[in-house]
Write an enzyme that holds these catalytic residues in place. Structure first.
Site, PDB file in Angstrom:
ATOM      1  N   LEU A 277       0.852  -1.191   0.000  1.00 15.44           N
ATOM      2  CA  LEU A 277       0.000   0.000   0.000  1.00 15.44           C
ATOM      3  C   LEU A 277       0.886   1.239   0.000  1.00 15.44           C
ATOM      4  O   LEU A 277       1.896   1.285   0.696  1.00 15.44           O
ATOM      5  CB  LEU A 277      -0.903   0.028   1.235  1.00 15.44           C
ATOM      6  CG  LEU A 277      -2.143  -0.866   1.235  1.00 15.44           C
ATOM      7  CD1 LEU A 277      -2.803  -0.833   2.611  1.00 15.44           C
ATOM      8  CD2 LEU A 277      -3.149  -0.432   0.174  1.00 15.44           C
ATOM      9  N   ASP A 278       0.500   2.255  -0.765  1.00 19.34           N
ATOM     10  CA  ASP A 278       1.219   3.522  -0.748  1.00 19.34           C
ATOM     11  C   ASP A 278       1.106   4.163   0.634  1.00 19.34           C
ATOM     12  O   ASP A 278       0.134   3.911   1.364  1.00 19.34           O
ATOM     13  CB  ASP A 278       0.650   4.483  -1.795  1.00 19.34           C
ATOM     14  CG  ASP A 278       0.965   4.047  -3.221  1.00 19.34           C
ATOM     15  OD1 ASP A 278       1.937   3.300  -3.404  1.00 19.34           O
ATOM     16  OD2 ASP A 278       0.226   4.461  -4.140  1.00 19.34           O
ATOM     17  N   PRO A 279       2.060   5.017   1.013  1.00 18.29           N
ATOM     18  CA  PRO A 279       1.998   5.663   2.326  1.00 18.29           C
ATOM     19  C   PRO A 279       0.685   6.392   2.597  1.00 18.29           C
ATOM     20  O   PRO A 279       0.192   6.389   3.727  1.00 18.29           O
ATOM     21  CB  PRO A 279       3.186   6.633   2.290  1.00 18.29           C
ATOM     22  CG  PRO A 279       4.166   5.982   1.372  1.00 18.29           C
ATOM     23  CD  PRO A 279       3.322   5.335   0.309  1.00 18.29           C
TER      24      PRO A 279
END
Length: 240
Positions: free
Chosen positions: A53-55
């Site tokens: 997952l992206d930040p």
């Protein structure tokens, strides 16, 4: 000194952990936190994850420990379900909130029906090109590395994805709140950009939460701090 004993609650072959990734954490941050919990007890145990997952995204992240890390590949092909907030009337180079807005457009002429119709047109099997701001490799370099230097690669890799459903739950202009069910490897921020393009106003992903990976649901996920407490609780740690 800290002494650790493996208690009956510590799975010998490892386990899957369902975690709710916090905002602004990388997926590796979560892995490191759990791995360090084992180290605190003096136990070196492999920890990995499936589905980065992206930040700026939150939600379901599946971790595996010990020998269970060998089974992570069985999760890679599972469908994903996301709750997405799409900002209409603006674009960004990264297709999300990580870069500055440009191309501002008026959206007051749009209604919920128009947004729903445009979203439904994006459903089905289709080819999707990786965005420039992604970790996809191109001639030995990550695309995001090239993007930071101002390089645009037009012949980026494309792959077949399936958008099983693109449901618009509600519209509060300039925001559209959506639930999107996709096959593995689909970029939700690319779909956000495409929705804005279809509506003629531009759009980008303003918020993202993963709520399901296959049959695994975020409602069953633990907070990171609870996962750490669980790991420590499975080990008997005493101060000597």
């Amino acid at each position: 000194m800290v002494e650790m004993h493996e208690g009956a609650g510590l799975p010998e072959d490892g386990e899957f952990l369902l975690l709710d990734k916090p905002l602004d954490w990388t997926s590796f941050d979560v892995v490191a936190k759990v791995r360090n919990a084992y180290k605190r007890g003096g136990l070196k145990r492999k920890v990995g994850h499936s589905g980065t997952l992206d930040p700026k995204a939150t939600g379901l992240l599946i971790l595996a420990t010990g020998k269970k890390t060998r089974e992570l590949s069985t999760l890679e092909g599972l469908d994903k379900v996301y709750d997405a907030v799409i900002r209409l009337g603006a674009r960004t180079l990264s297709h999300d909130s990580e870069s500055e807005e440009y191309g501002l457009r008026d959206v007051t002429h749009l209604d919920e029906g128009a947004v729903k119709r445009a979203a439904s047109e994006l459903e089905g099997k289709r080819m999707q090109q990786a965005p420039m701001h992604s970790a996809t490799w191109h001639k030995g370099k990550r695309l995001y590395e090239l993007a930071r230097k101002g390089t645009v690669v037009t012949d980026r890799k494309s792959k077949e994805i399936v958008v099983h459903s693109f449901d618009v739950l509600r519209v509060e202009l300039p925001l559209a709140y959506c639930r999107i069910h996709v096959s593995k490897g689909a970029y939700i921020r690319v779909l956000a950009d495409e929705l804005g393009e279809a509506l003629g106003v531009g759009g980008y992903l303003a918020g993202l939460r993963r709520i399901a990976i296959g049959s695994y649901q975020v409602e069953s996920a633990m907070r990171v701090e609870d996962a750490v407490a669980r790991v420590l609780g499975q080990m008997q740690v005493t101060d000597q």
